[in-house]
Design a protein around this motif. Structure first.
Motif, short mmCIF file in Angstrom:
data_model
loop_
_atom_site.label_atom_id
_atom_site.label_comp_id
_atom_site.label_asym_id
_atom_site.label_seq_id
_atom_site.Cartn_x
_atom_site.Cartn_y
_atom_site.Cartn_z
N THR A 6 0.85 -1.18 0.00
CA THR A 6 0.00 0.00 0.00
C THR A 6 0.89 1.24 0.00
OG1 THR A 6 -1.84 1.11 1.14
CG2 THR A 6 -0.18 0.03 2.53
N TYR A 16 3.11 -4.68 4.25
CA TYR A 16 2.85 -5.54 5.40
C TYR A 16 3.26 -6.97 5.05
CZ TYR A 16 -0.18 -1.77 7.17
OH TYR A 16 -0.70 -0.57 7.60
N ARG A 25 -5.27 -5.90 5.41
CA ARG A 25 -4.55 -4.66 5.66
C ARG A 25 -5.13 -3.55 4.81
NH1 ARG A 25 -2.35 -5.56 10.43
NH2 ARG A 25 -1.09 -7.49 10.51
N ASP A 26 -6.17 -2.89 5.33
CA ASP A 26 -6.84 -1.85 4.56
C ASP A 26 -6.86 -0.50 5.27
OD1 ASP A 26 -8.56 -2.49 6.60
OD2 ASP A 26 -10.22 -3.11 5.30
N ALA A 27 -6.05 -0.35 6.34
CA ALA A 27 -6.00 0.93 7.04
C ALA A 27 -5.39 2.00 6.14
CB ALA A 27 -5.19 0.80 8.32
N VAL A 28 -5.94 3.21 6.24
CA VAL A 28 -5.50 4.33 5.41
C VAL A 28 -4.75 5.33 6.28
CG1 VAL A 28 -6.26 6.25 3.95
CG2 VAL A 28 -7.44 4.03 3.84
N ASP A 29 -3.65 5.82 5.78
CA ASP A 29 -2.86 6.82 6.50
C ASP A 29 -3.63 8.14 6.53
OD1 ASP A 29 -0.93 8.45 7.59
OD2 ASP A 29 0.52 8.22 5.97
N ARG A 76 -2.98 3.37 16.29
CA ARG A 76 -4.25 3.13 16.99
C ARG A 76 -4.58 4.27 17.96
NH1 ARG A 76 -0.90 -0.77 20.33
NH2 ARG A 76 -1.37 -2.42 18.82
N PRO A 84 -0.26 2.87 9.69
CA PRO A 84 -1.63 3.18 10.07
C PRO A 84 -2.42 2.02 10.67
CG PRO A 84 -1.43 3.06 7.68
CD PRO A 84 -0.05 2.99 8.23
N ALA A 85 -1.97 0.78 10.51
CA ALA A 85 -2.72 -0.36 11.04
C ALA A 85 -2.71 -0.35 12.57
CB ALA A 85 -2.12 -1.67 10.53
N ALA A 86 -3.77 -0.89 13.16
CA ALA A 86 -3.88 -0.95 14.62
C ALA A 86 -2.96 -2.00 15.22
CB ALA A 86 -5.33 -1.24 15.01
N TYR A 88 0.38 -5.00 13.76
CA TYR A 88 1.08 -5.56 12.60
C TYR A 88 2.08 -6.60 13.08
CZ TYR A 88 4.96 -2.31 13.74
OH TYR A 88 5.98 -1.63 14.37
#
Length: 347
Positions: A6, A16, A25-29, A76, A84-86, A88
């Motif tokens: 990403t 990731y 893994r779809d968290a956005v910065d 988080r 950005p992921a909560a 990893y």
């Protein structure tokens, strides 16, 4: 291993690496970042020919932030982070303050764990194997970039080494040239072949096995020893028993056994100076063959692990002889260092 690619808010790549195939893994910065503008310059020392990267933009890089502002912790609870992921497992991303940039190489950060207080030695064997897989994947990807000659995976651990972020991490440099140390190894390899008809790396490992005094760890697929002319007070070189030029060429058996071997070495380093001493600062450096070398199969992949701590409460500083002339003086006899590293083996 599942790989998810990403980008961060400023366009830098983030990857990731997960042990689970079902990881999402779809968290956005969410940060309002503008694209990074940095351009390194490579100059050459006129007296030695050594390349030097000039990267003045790195003066503004983050330095020893408090834990609640760590840019390598998960993003988080509103915490702004490079990740950005909560949560990893292993993450690689383009360095925001790279030493090599602007088409002159590439620098990446490797986060070994999302636990801010953990070190590499705290990882499980499964986690350490995932890091090895990430190193291998990045070596493959970066070596395929235009004009890249060498890929260097390494970890600096400890403020005494100069680490600016305490969260456990390493780096990967994709060099547009062959580094001076590797070039010297390459020259010695050719000289040894011309003089003896044999491979230098093979002969070094064979001599250590025959001598035995500096061996600190042996397994079916790996051998670790203190080098005969160690530069650093406590220094260990780790070789696969089957010579290969790079991480890509390691077979599955060696890859599986690596985690156990490497974690044991790191844990021994933390026991070298007694239970009351803070964690041992170290550098762990993978030496791989340059990808532009026509004779790269002669090169011996190995990892060099060393510390600047020479005794409890005492550091080995690079003083006038080392810094000024490159003439190392070691305060610890290599055979004594090897004996001490064997003494602190896990029971």
């Amino acid at each position: 291993m599942k790989k998810t690619v990403t980008t961060l808010a400023d366009g830098r790549e983030l990857i990731y690496y997960d042990s689970r195939d079902d990881a999402v893994r779809d968290a956005v910065d969410p940060r309002p970042l503008t694209p990074v503008v940095s351009r390194s310059e490579i100059r050459h020392d006129e007296l030695t020919g050594d390349p030097v990267a000039i990267a003045s933009h790195r003066q503004a890089r983050t330095y020893q932030p408090p834990a609640d502002a760590c840019p390598l912790c998960p993003g988080r609870d509103g915490h702004e982070s490079e990740i950005p992921a909560a949560e990893y497992e292993v993450v690689v991303f383009e360095n925001r303050f790279p030493s090599l940039s602007g088409g002159l190489g590439r620098c990446e950060v490797v986060c070994f764990t999302d636990d801010h207080t953990a070190s590499f030695a705290d990882l499980t064997e499964e986690q350490a194997r995932l890091v090895l897989d990430a190193w291998t994947d990045r070596t493959a990807e970066l070596s395929a970039l235009p004009d890249i000659e060498q890929v260097y995976c390494f970890e600096n651990r400890g403020q005494e080494i100069g680490v600016t972020l305490p969260h456990s991490h390493g780096q990967i440099y994709a060099f547009p040239y062959v580094t001076p140390r590797t070039a010297r190894m390459r020259g010695r390899l050719d000289e040894h072949r011309a003089a003896t008809g044999r491979n230098l790396f093979d002969d070094v490992v064979a001599r250590e096995l025959a001598d035995g005094e500096r061996i600190v760890l042996e397994t079916e697929h790996w051998i670790a020893f203190v080098p005969y002319a160690a530069h650093w007070p406590y220094e260990v070189h780790l070789y696969p028993r089957r010579r290969v030029p790079d991480l890509l060429a390691l077979d599955e058996a060696a890859r599986t056994e690596f985690a156990q071997v490497y974690l044991e070495l790191l844990r021994r380093f933390d026991r070298l100076f007694g239970p009351d001493e803070p964690p041992t600062p170290y550098i762990a450096a993978w030496h791989q063959a340059p990808f532009t070398d026509a004779r790269r199969e002669d090169f011996g992949l190995h990892l060099e692990l060393f510390t600047v701590r020479r005794a409890s409460g005492k550091l080995k500083f690079l003083a006038g002889t080392e810094s000024g002339m490159g003439a190392f003086m070691n305060d610890v006899r290599p055979e004594d260092a090897a004996r001490r590293i064997r003494e602190v083996a896990s029971t």
